[in-house]
Design a protein around this motif. Structure first.
Motif, PDB file in Angstrom:
ATOM      1  N   SER A 112       0.829  -1.208   0.000  1.00 43.85           N
ATOM      2  CA  SER A 112       0.000   0.000   0.000  1.00 43.85           C
ATOM      3  C   SER A 112       0.859   1.254   0.000  1.00 43.85           C
ATOM      4  CB  SER A 112      -0.959   0.001   1.192  1.00 43.85           C
ATOM      5  OG  SER A 112      -0.257   0.162   2.393  1.00 43.85           O
TER       6      SER A 112
ATOM      7  N   ASN B 191      -1.274 -13.065  -5.766  1.00 40.94           N
ATOM      8  CA  ASN B 191      -2.691 -12.934  -6.102  1.00 40.94           C
ATOM      9  C   ASN B 191      -3.100 -11.487  -5.778  1.00 40.94           C
ATOM     10  OD1 ASN B 191      -5.694 -14.649  -4.856  1.00 40.94           O
ATOM     11  ND2 ASN B 191      -5.399 -13.214  -6.516  1.00 40.94           N
TER      12      ASN B 191
ATOM     13  N   ASP C 161       4.326  -2.504  14.740  1.00 37.88           N
ATOM     14  CA  ASP C 161       4.833  -1.187  15.196  1.00 37.88           C
ATOM     15  C   ASP C 161       3.816  -0.070  14.962  1.00 37.88           C
ATOM     16  OD1 ASP C 161       6.995  -2.849  15.171  1.00 37.88           O
ATOM     17  OD2 ASP C 161       8.260  -1.609  13.886  1.00 37.88           O
TER      18      ASP C 161
ATOM     19  N   GLU D  94      11.460   2.442   5.211  1.00 40.22           N
ATOM     20  CA  GLU D  94      11.167   1.005   5.331  1.00 40.22           C
ATOM     21  C   GLU D  94      12.130   0.367   6.332  1.00 40.22           C
ATOM     22  OE1 GLU D  94       9.035  -1.529   4.456  1.00 40.22           O
ATOM     23  OE2 GLU D  94      10.501  -2.847   5.405  1.00 40.22           O
ATOM     24  N   LYS D  95      11.548  -0.476   7.177  1.00 40.60           N
ATOM     25  CA  LYS D  95      12.315  -1.147   8.222  1.00 40.60           C
ATOM     26  C   LYS D  95      13.311  -2.184   7.662  1.00 40.60           C
ATOM     27  CE  LYS D  95      10.556  -3.757  12.195  1.00 40.60           C
ATOM     28  NZ  LYS D  95       9.243  -4.209  12.701  1.00 40.60           N
TER      29      LYS D  95
ATOM     30  N   GLY E 297      -7.041 -12.697  -2.933  1.00 35.20           N
ATOM     31  CA  GLY E 297      -6.616 -11.391  -3.456  1.00 35.20           C
ATOM     32  C   GLY E 297      -7.274 -10.214  -2.770  1.00 35.20           C
TER      33      GLY E 297
ATOM     34  N   VAL F  33      10.932   3.069  11.779  1.00 31.85           N
ATOM     35  CA  VAL F  33      10.431   4.276  12.430  1.00 31.85           C
ATOM     36  C   VAL F  33      10.056   3.932  13.865  1.00 31.85           C
ATOM     37  CG1 VAL F  33       8.568   5.989  12.402  1.00 31.85           C
ATOM     38  CG2 VAL F  33       9.684   5.316  10.273  1.00 31.85           C
TER      39      VAL F  33
ATOM     40  N   GLY G 109       0.941 -15.144  -2.475  1.00 31.71           N
ATOM     41  CA  GLY G 109       0.377 -16.104  -3.433  1.00 31.71           C
ATOM     42  C   GLY G 109       1.371 -17.183  -3.816  1.00 31.71           C
TER      43      GLY G 109
ATOM     44  N   LEU H  98      -4.686  -7.884  -0.612  1.00 30.90           N
ATOM     45  CA  LEU H  98      -3.855  -6.983  -1.423  1.00 30.90           C
ATOM     46  C   LEU H  98      -4.729  -5.915  -2.078  1.00 30.90           C
ATOM     47  CD1 LEU H  98      -1.065  -9.243  -2.977  1.00 30.90           C
ATOM     48  CD2 LEU H  98      -0.784  -7.262  -1.490  1.00 30.90           C
TER      49      LEU H  98
ATOM     50  N   GLU I 139      -3.124  -3.026   5.562  1.00 28.23           N
ATOM     51  CA  GLU I 139      -3.558  -3.982   6.587  1.00 28.23           C
ATOM     52  C   GLU I 139      -3.648  -3.375   7.988  1.00 28.23           C
ATOM     53  OE1 GLU I 139      -1.834  -7.935   5.912  1.00 28.23           O
ATOM     54  OE2 GLU I 139      -1.812  -8.178   8.087  1.00 28.23           O
TER      55      GLU I 139
ATOM     56  N   GLY J  50       8.854  -8.092   8.469  1.00 25.36           N
ATOM     57  CA  GLY J  50       8.980  -6.726   8.998  1.00 25.36           C
ATOM     58  C   GLY J  50       7.736  -6.217   9.700  1.00 25.36           C
ATOM     59  N   THR J  51       6.661  -6.979   9.617  1.00 22.94           N
ATOM     60  CA  THR J  51       5.386  -6.505  10.155  1.00 22.94           C
ATOM     61  C   THR J  51       5.167  -7.059  11.564  1.00 22.94           C
ATOM     62  OG1 THR J  51       4.469  -8.322   8.861  1.00 22.94           O
ATOM     63  CG2 THR J  51       4.203  -6.120   7.964  1.00 22.94           C
TER      64      THR J  51
HETATM   65  C1  LIG Z   1       2.854 -15.579   2.991  1.00 27.24           C
HETATM   66  C2  LIG Z   1       1.792 -14.558   2.643  1.00 27.24           C
HETATM   67  C3  LIG Z   1       1.102 -14.681   1.447  1.00 27.24           C
HETATM   68  C4  LIG Z   1       0.092 -13.769   1.124  1.00 27.24           C
HETATM   69  N1  LIG Z   1      -0.530 -13.891  -0.083  1.00 27.24           N
HETATM   70  C5  LIG Z   1      -1.484 -13.001  -0.427  1.00 27.24           C
HETATM   71  C6  LIG Z   1      -2.094 -13.058  -1.710  1.00 27.24           C
HETATM   72  O1  LIG Z   1      -1.709 -13.844  -2.586  1.00 27.24           O
HETATM   73  N2  LIG Z   1      -3.092 -12.171  -1.971  1.00 27.24           N
HETATM   74  C7  LIG Z   1      -3.500 -11.231  -1.056  1.00 27.24           C
HETATM   75  O2  LIG Z   1      -4.425 -10.460  -1.343  1.00 27.24           O
HETATM   76  N3  LIG Z   1      -2.892 -11.117   0.138  1.00 27.24           N
HETATM   77  C8  LIG Z   1      -1.890 -11.963   0.464  1.00 27.24           C
HETATM   78  N4  LIG Z   1      -1.265 -11.823   1.682  1.00 27.24           N
HETATM   79  C9  LIG Z   1      -1.612 -10.673   2.541  1.00 27.24           C
HETATM   80  C10 LIG Z   1      -0.944  -9.400   1.976  1.00 27.24           C
HETATM   81  O3  LIG Z   1       0.416  -9.662   1.716  1.00 27.24           O
HETATM   82  C11 LIG Z   1      -1.050  -8.228   2.952  1.00 27.24           C
HETATM   83  O4  LIG Z   1      -2.377  -8.037   3.363  1.00 27.24           O
HETATM   84  C12 LIG Z   1      -0.523  -6.945   2.299  1.00 27.24           C
HETATM   85  O5  LIG Z   1       0.839  -7.081   1.923  1.00 27.24           O
HETATM   86  C13 LIG Z   1      -0.663  -5.762   3.239  1.00 27.24           C
HETATM   87  O6  LIG Z   1      -0.091  -4.637   2.619  1.00 27.24           O
HETATM   88  P1  LIG Z   1       0.469  -3.417   3.492  1.00 27.24           P
HETATM   89  O7  LIG Z   1       1.065  -2.469   2.537  1.00 27.24           O
HETATM   90  O8  LIG Z   1      -0.580  -2.947   4.413  1.00 27.24           O
HETATM   91  O9  LIG Z   1       1.571  -4.051   4.406  1.00 27.24           O
HETATM   92  P2  LIG Z   1       2.872  -4.890   4.040  1.00 27.24           P
HETATM   93  O10 LIG Z   1       2.872  -5.285   2.611  1.00 27.24           O
HETATM   94  O11 LIG Z   1       2.918  -5.928   5.077  1.00 27.24           O
HETATM   95  O12 LIG Z   1       4.034  -3.824   4.248  1.00 27.24           O
HETATM   96  C14 LIG Z   1       4.274  -3.192   5.469  1.00 27.24           C
HETATM   97  C15 LIG Z   1       5.709  -2.727   5.483  1.00 27.24           C
HETATM   98  O13 LIG Z   1       5.934  -1.877   6.593  1.00 27.24           O
HETATM   99  C16 LIG Z   1       7.224  -2.128   7.099  1.00 27.24           C
HETATM  100  N5  LIG Z   1       7.301  -1.692   8.490  1.00 27.24           N
HETATM  101  C17 LIG Z   1       6.708  -2.243   9.585  1.00 27.24           C
HETATM  102  N6  LIG Z   1       7.021  -1.540  10.685  1.00 27.24           N
HETATM  103  C18 LIG Z   1       7.823  -0.517  10.296  1.00 27.24           C
HETATM  104  C19 LIG Z   1       8.476   0.546  10.963  1.00 27.24           C
HETATM  105  N7  LIG Z   1       8.404   0.692  12.278  1.00 27.24           N
HETATM  106  N8  LIG Z   1       9.226   1.410  10.242  1.00 27.24           N
HETATM  107  C20 LIG Z   1       9.333   1.284   8.895  1.00 27.24           C
HETATM  108  N9  LIG Z   1       8.748   0.272   8.208  1.00 27.24           N
HETATM  109  C21 LIG Z   1       7.991  -0.601   8.887  1.00 27.24           C
HETATM  110  C22 LIG Z   1       7.389  -3.633   6.942  1.00 27.24           C
HETATM  111  O14 LIG Z   1       8.741  -4.017   6.958  1.00 27.24           O
HETATM  112  C23 LIG Z   1       6.694  -3.868   5.601  1.00 27.24           C
HETATM  113  O15 LIG Z   1       7.600  -3.822   4.529  1.00 27.24           O
HETATM  114  C24 LIG Z   1      -0.245 -12.725   2.028  1.00 27.24           C
HETATM  115  C25 LIG Z   1       0.452 -12.606   3.224  1.00 27.24           C
HETATM  116  C26 LIG Z   1       1.455 -13.507   3.540  1.00 27.24           C
HETATM  117  C27 LIG Z   1       2.212 -13.357   4.822  1.00 27.24           C
END
Ligand SMILES: Cc1cc2nc3c(=O)[nH]c(=O)nc-3n(C[C@H](O)[C@H](O)[C@H](O)COP(=O)(O)OP(=O)(O)OC[C@H]3O[C@@H](n4cnc5c(N)ncnc54)[C@H](O)[C@@H]3O)c2cc1C
Length: 393
Positions: free
Chosen positions: A12, A51, A154, A33-34, A373, A113, A46, A376, A363, A150-151
């Motif tokens: 996101s 996905n 925090d 990014e952490k 999907g 952060v 996926g 995501l 998330e 990384g999640t």
């Molecule tokens: C194994 C696996 C498979 C998946 N497959 C699918 C799929 O096929 N389809 C689907 O829809 N969803 C899937 N998901 C769920 C999907 O990946 C997540 O819902 C989605 O990535 C969330 O996006 P986001 O940007 O909110 O967070 P994320 O993509 O989790 O990114 C958050 C980022 O913030 C960073 N961060 C955290 N704390 C700090 C901090 N203090 N300072 C700086 N950076 C920080 C983290 O390192 C990370 O890079 C899957 C999840 C997993 C674990």
């Protein structure tokens, strides 16, 4: 003073950064990014195929437009699941990174952060090794699921410090542990239906492949049910979980009476022994376990079984009841149930209603979807929304 600081460099965050820069090329943006690179979790989604979204999402078209605008070619399968055409998650990460570079968006990796402090004309963002000031901050740190990427939650701590409510968090899209010992079934996979009940009431039915592991049951249908294992505020884990029950139907296309007739008919087959009664219906370890559950000994002539025993076996085939002990936890979870309370967010812009200039996406908010999907899609959609809104402040 930056225009926008994005905390987190996942799905996101990248969608928000690229959208904001596209809408307002004059904006100064920095992504913190952490981990040592962007999109680590995205690259693992996926099963490495990513996905991306699902045709059933009412905003899938907006996401597809975004992908198309940055050169990600997609296709969907018969279940509506959208993937990159190459089925390579790392291609998605690479495409997003290229756009980040193209828009000259600043990126600092290995920069967790620690705190976000409101200052008179914006925020001071403190990260390992530095501090920067920004007029707006987007909190896109994901949830608590799969902390190896990384999640580790925090963002919830930072949001709480800024006055936001975080609803009760729970690992979702993971296996369900049972109180019964099912170690002997490790490796068994069957197609069937799984029902989740709470206090004896049916919560949801899911159909698909049910996979047994040493101490839990998994498979997409079970992952989807795991989302419902939510506890009330203040309820203890053991007490809360004891209210749930899982029931497995191994012959979903058959009515219970038909199953009894089927078994009775099989009992009449020449030479049929009890241990062969379920041969070609379920895998052998499961057959032996079900026979044991109903007290049928192996090595007997099936023809000698009483109607009552056959009835009980039929009932187990149509609904083997297992007590829920919990889920497999954060490490294997694919998503977080719970998060920043939605009523505290102005959803069209993803801006905090409590702290002007603070945005949320992905998330971290109180949203979780089933496999296919939907999670995501939430990340892209809320990221794009936040990016558009902040670009026009
Ligand atoms: C194994 C696996 C498979 C998946 N497959 C699918 C799929 O096929 N389809 C689907 O829809 N969803 C899937 N998901 C769920 C999907 O990946 C997540 O819902 C989605 O990535 C969330 O996006 P986001 O940007 O909110 O967070 P994320 O993509 O989790 O990114 C958050 C980022 O913030 C960073 N961060 C955290 N704390 C700090 C901090 N203090 N300072 C700086 N950076 C920080 C983290 O390192 C990370 O890079 C899957 C999840 C997993 C674990």
């Amino acid at each position: 003073m930056l225009d926008l600081c994005i905390v987190g460099g996942g799905a996101s965050a990248m969608a928000a950064a690229i959208t904001a820069a596209g809408e307002n090329p004059k904006m100064s943006i920095c992504v913190l990014e952490k981990k040592d690179s962007l999109g680590k979790k995205l690259a693992a989604t996926g099963n490495g195929k990513c996905n991306l979204s699902n045709m059933a999402c009412h905003n899938a078209s907006g996401t597809l437009e975004f992908f198309s605008s940055i050169g990600i070619l997609t296709r969907s399968d018969e279940q509506g699941r959208i993937y990159p055409y190459s089925q390579q998650a790392r291609d998605v990460v690479r495409s997003l990174e290229l756009q980040i570079k193209e828009h000259s968006i600043q990126v600092k990796t290995s920069s967790p952060v620690q705190e976000i402090k409101p200052v008179c004309d914006g925020f001071s963002v403190i990260f390992r090794g530095g501090r920067l000031n920004a007029k707006n901050v987007l909190l896109a740190t994901g949830g608590k699921a799969a902390p190896q990427f990384g999640t580790s939650g925090d963002g919830y701590v930072m949001a709480k410090k800024l006055g936001h409510t975080v609803t009760r968090l729970a690992p979702a899209l993971t296996g369900i542990e049972t109180a019964e010992d099912i170690a002997e079934l490790k490796g068994v996979r069957v197609k069937g239906c799984a029902f989740l009940q709470k206090d004896g009431q049916l919560l949801r039915k899911e159909t698909g492949e049910i996979q047994f592991t040493e101490d839990s049951i998994s498979g997409i249908c079970i992952f989807n049910l795991s989302r419902l294992l939510r506890l009330r505020e203040g309820e203890s884990f053991a007490e809360g979980m004891s209210r749930f029950q899982l029931s497995l139907d191994f012959l979903p296309e058959w009515e219970s009476v038909e199953v009894i007739e089927l078994l009775k008919g099989r009992c009449k087959i020449l030479g049929m022994k009890t241990e062969e009664l379920l041969l070609s219906i379920v895998p052998k370890p499961l057959a032996l376990r079900l026979l044991r559950e109903v007290g049928i000994e192996t090595g007997l002539e099936a023809a000698e079984l009483t109607g009552e025993r056959i009835g009980r076996l039929g009932a187990y085939l149509k609904g083997w009841k297992l007590s829920v002990k919990g889920t497999r936890g954060w490490k294997t979870a694919q998503c977080t149930a719970g998060g920043i309370a939605l009523e505290e967010i102005h959803l069209p812009a993803m801006e905090s209603k409590l702290v002007p200039g603070l945005y949320f996406s992905g998330e971290i908010i109180d949203f979780d979807g089933p496999c296919g999907g939907f999670n995501l899609q939430n990340a892209w959609e809320t990221g794009i929304r936040a990016g558009k809104a902040v670009a026009h402040v």
